[in-house]
Scaffold this active site. Structure first.
Site, PDB file in Angstrom:
ATOM      1  N   ILE A  77      37.975 -44.969  29.294  1.00 32.94           N
ATOM      2  CA  ILE A  77      37.925 -43.513  29.083  1.00 32.94           C
ATOM      3  C   ILE A  77      39.109 -43.174  28.182  1.00 32.94           C
ATOM      4  O   ILE A  77      40.228 -43.597  28.468  1.00 32.94           O
ATOM      5  CB  ILE A  77      38.081 -42.724  30.404  1.00 32.94           C
ATOM      6  CG1 ILE A  77      36.928 -43.017  31.362  1.00 32.94           C
ATOM      7  CG2 ILE A  77      38.199 -41.213  30.145  1.00 32.94           C
ATOM      8  CD1 ILE A  77      37.006 -42.284  32.694  1.00 32.94           C
ATOM      9  N   ALA A  78      38.865 -42.453  27.117  1.00 29.72           N
ATOM     10  CA  ALA A  78      39.992 -42.053  26.265  1.00 29.72           C
ATOM     11  C   ALA A  78      39.712 -40.722  25.586  1.00 29.72           C
ATOM     12  O   ALA A  78      38.574 -40.403  25.245  1.00 29.72           O
ATOM     13  CB  ALA A  78      40.279 -43.123  25.206  1.00 29.72           C
ATOM     14  N   GLU A 111      39.615 -49.650  37.276  1.00 27.77           N
ATOM     15  CA  GLU A 111      40.997 -50.129  37.339  1.00 27.77           C
ATOM     16  C   GLU A 111      41.866 -49.203  36.505  1.00 27.77           C
ATOM     17  O   GLU A 111      41.449 -48.773  35.428  1.00 27.77           O
ATOM     18  CB  GLU A 111      41.134 -51.543  36.755  1.00 27.77           C
ATOM     19  CG  GLU A 111      40.562 -52.632  37.607  1.00 27.77           C
ATOM     20  CD  GLU A 111      39.313 -53.208  36.973  1.00 27.77           C
ATOM     21  OE1 GLU A 111      38.964 -52.777  35.855  1.00 27.77           O
ATOM     22  OE2 GLU A 111      38.678 -54.076  37.597  1.00 27.77           O
ATOM     23  N   ASN A 116      50.139 -45.585  34.988  1.00 29.15           N
ATOM     24  CA  ASN A 116      49.367 -44.546  34.284  1.00 29.15           C
ATOM     25  C   ASN A 116      49.111 -43.375  35.233  1.00 29.15           C
ATOM     26  O   ASN A 116      48.007 -43.165  35.735  1.00 29.15           O
ATOM     27  CB  ASN A 116      48.051 -45.130  33.749  1.00 29.15           C
ATOM     28  CG  ASN A 116      47.368 -44.194  32.762  1.00 29.15           C
ATOM     29  OD1 ASN A 116      47.737 -43.022  32.639  1.00 29.15           O
ATOM     30  ND2 ASN A 116      46.361 -44.698  32.067  1.00 29.15           N
ATOM     31  N   TYR A 123      41.879 -39.062  38.260  1.00 31.90           N
ATOM     32  CA  TYR A 123      40.895 -39.708  39.134  1.00 31.90           C
ATOM     33  C   TYR A 123      41.010 -39.203  40.579  1.00 31.90           C
ATOM     34  O   TYR A 123      39.995 -38.936  41.227  1.00 31.90           O
ATOM     35  CB  TYR A 123      41.059 -41.232  39.082  1.00 31.90           C
ATOM     36  CG  TYR A 123      40.895 -41.810  37.685  1.00 31.90           C
ATOM     37  CD1 TYR A 123      39.929 -41.300  36.817  1.00 31.90           C
ATOM     38  CD2 TYR A 123      41.692 -42.852  37.224  1.00 31.90           C
ATOM     39  CE1 TYR A 123      39.787 -41.808  35.530  1.00 31.90           C
ATOM     40  CE2 TYR A 123      41.553 -43.367  35.946  1.00 31.90           C
ATOM     41  CZ  TYR A 123      40.594 -42.829  35.098  1.00 31.90           C
ATOM     42  OH  TYR A 123      40.452 -43.333  33.834  1.00 31.90           O
TER      43      TYR A 123
HETATM   44  C1  COA Z   1      43.905 -40.227  30.900  1.00 28.29           C
HETATM   45  C2  COA Z   1      43.229 -39.280  29.915  1.00 28.29           C
HETATM   46  C3  COA Z   1      41.771 -39.722  29.694  1.00 28.29           C
HETATM   47  C4  COA Z   1      43.235 -37.850  30.506  1.00 28.29           C
HETATM   48  O1  COA Z   1      42.593 -36.984  29.609  1.00 28.29           O
HETATM   49  P1  COA Z   1      43.162 -35.512  29.292  1.00 28.29           P
HETATM   50  O2  COA Z   1      42.162 -34.831  28.450  1.00 28.29           O
HETATM   51  O3  COA Z   1      44.534 -35.641  28.736  1.00 28.29           O
HETATM   52  O4  COA Z   1      43.248 -34.874  30.750  1.00 28.29           O
HETATM   53  P2  COA Z   1      42.824 -33.391  31.188  1.00 28.29           P
HETATM   54  O5  COA Z   1      43.468 -32.397  30.285  1.00 28.29           O
HETATM   55  O6  COA Z   1      41.353 -33.330  31.323  1.00 28.29           O
HETATM   56  O7  COA Z   1      43.519 -33.289  32.616  1.00 28.29           O
HETATM   57  C5  COA Z   1      42.871 -33.831  33.751  1.00 28.29           C
HETATM   58  C6  COA Z   1      43.896 -34.121  34.816  1.00 28.29           C
HETATM   59  O8  COA Z   1      44.720 -35.229  34.412  1.00 28.29           O
HETATM   60  C7  COA Z   1      46.019 -35.035  34.936  1.00 28.29           C
HETATM   61  N1  COA Z   1      46.950 -34.849  33.831  1.00 28.29           N
HETATM   62  C8  COA Z   1      46.655 -34.515  32.541  1.00 28.29           C
HETATM   63  N2  COA Z   1      47.778 -34.471  31.804  1.00 28.29           N
HETATM   64  C9  COA Z   1      48.792 -34.766  32.655  1.00 28.29           C
HETATM   65  C10 COA Z   1      50.199 -34.891  32.496  1.00 28.29           C
HETATM   66  N3  COA Z   1      50.799 -34.715  31.304  1.00 28.29           N
HETATM   67  N4  COA Z   1      50.955 -35.237  33.571  1.00 28.29           N
HETATM   68  C11 COA Z   1      50.370 -35.454  34.783  1.00 28.29           C
HETATM   69  N5  COA Z   1      49.030 -35.359  35.005  1.00 28.29           N
HETATM   70  C12 COA Z   1      48.257 -35.003  33.946  1.00 28.29           C
HETATM   71  C13 COA Z   1      45.977 -33.784  35.784  1.00 28.29           C
HETATM   72  O9  COA Z   1      45.577 -34.161  37.094  1.00 28.29           O
HETATM   73  C14 COA Z   1      44.864 -33.013  35.103  1.00 28.29           C
HETATM   74  O10 COA Z   1      44.268 -32.051  35.933  1.00 28.29           O
HETATM   75  P3  COA Z   1      44.834 -30.522  35.924  1.00 28.29           P
HETATM   76  O11 COA Z   1      44.747 -30.079  34.509  1.00 28.29           O
HETATM   77  O12 COA Z   1      43.900 -29.803  36.825  1.00 28.29           O
HETATM   78  O13 COA Z   1      46.231 -30.594  36.409  1.00 28.29           O
HETATM   79  C15 COA Z   1      43.968 -39.234  28.530  1.00 28.29           C
HETATM   80  O14 COA Z   1      45.318 -38.897  28.774  1.00 28.29           O
HETATM   81  C16 COA Z   1      43.938 -40.537  27.750  1.00 28.29           C
HETATM   82  O15 COA Z   1      43.081 -40.723  26.900  1.00 28.29           O
HETATM   83  N6  COA Z   1      44.894 -41.445  28.009  1.00 28.29           N
HETATM   84  C17 COA Z   1      44.974 -42.732  27.286  1.00 28.29           C
HETATM   85  C18 COA Z   1      43.895 -43.690  27.722  1.00 28.29           C
HETATM   86  C19 COA Z   1      43.891 -43.888  29.217  1.00 28.29           C
HETATM   87  O16 COA Z   1      44.941 -44.036  29.848  1.00 28.29           O
HETATM   88  N7  COA Z   1      42.687 -43.933  29.782  1.00 28.29           N
HETATM   89  C20 COA Z   1      42.487 -44.160  31.195  1.00 28.29           C
HETATM   90  C21 COA Z   1      42.469 -45.629  31.456  1.00 28.29           C
HETATM   91  S1  COA Z   1      42.196 -45.988  33.172  1.00 28.29           S
END
Ligand code: COA
Length: 169
Positions: A77-78, A111, A116, A123
């Site tokens: 997921i990214a 996983e 992270n 999740y």
């Molecule tokens: C992990 C990832 C998919 C999250 O996507 P995102 O669009 O940034 O997240 P969202 O804005 O939808 O936020 C969803 C939740 O993530 C968490 N979150 C998002 N940003 C955060 C931050 N800076 N610090 C802590 N928690 C955070 C919160 O729980 C948030 O929910 P909330 O907004 O109700 O508090 C993204 O950061 C990513 O692509 N990361 C790199 C790849 C990766 O790590 N993939 C997962 C592999 S298992």
């Protein structure tokens, strides 16, 4: 921000998305999959399903899952770097869970790196719990992986059908 998300559409990934998805993959992961890995997933791997979020003609997020009988396992997921923290990760992960349920999954596993915290938070907020630890799972840092599981999927959507295919042009 909400308006931005309203304009985003979740749809099945097609071969035309491979290059965009690969760029997101490289940006997001230290050990990225290759473009050929995605082509294999779309064209050969019958248990694989991939979704993308498209916004104003641009792919801003993607997510994949392998579904074997009642078990779904998230592959990746990214979200595009500049779009992080705006709800796209939640949008596509929820869509992926619903899609897996529609295709017959009863629980979903994944996983995630022990460090992270952002992904773990996402999740957990969607009902995943830490089930076990896979020691030194990641080759690059030697980090452990948490195996997380969610067994409270929403019911399959009535009348769900897969109209779009990866061969769409
Ligand atoms: C992990 C990832 C998919 C999250 O996507 P995102 O669009 O940034 O997240 P969202 O804005 O939808 O936020 C969803 C939740 O993530 C968490 N979150 C998002 N940003 C955060 C931050 N800076 N610090 C802590 N928690 C955070 C919160 O729980 C948030 O929910 P909330 O907004 O109700 O508090 C993204 O950061 C990513 O692509 N990361 C790199 C790849 C990766 O790590 N993939 C997962 C592999 S298992």
């Amino acid at each position: 921000m909400k308006n931005e998300l309203d304009k985003a559409a979740v749809r099945r990934m097609t071969l035309k998305d491979v290059q965009d998805v690969y760029l997101l993959e490289v940006e997001a992961f230290v050990l990225p999959w290759s473009e050929n890995d995605f082509i294999y997933e779309l064209t050969q791997n019958k248990v694989a399903r991939y979704l993308v979020v498209e916004e104003a003609g641009e792919v801003v997020a993607f997510a994949g899952v392998h579904i074997i009988w009642e078990q779904a396992h998230v592959t990746n997921i990214a979200v595009k770097k500049q779009k992080k923290g705006r709800g796209y990760g939640r949008l596509i992960t929820k869509a992926l869970i619903q899609y897996a349920s529609n295709l017959g999954a009863e629980y979903i596993t994944l996983e995630v790196r022990e460090n992270n915290l952002i992904a773990q938070n996402l999740y957990k907020s969607l009902g995943f719990i830490k089930a076990s630890v896979r020691k030194r799972y990641y080759d690059d840092t030697g980090e452990d992986a948490w195996l997380m599981v969610c067994d409270k999927l929403s019911p399959a959507e009535p009348g769900f059908t897969e109209t779009e295919t990866i061969a769409e042009t």
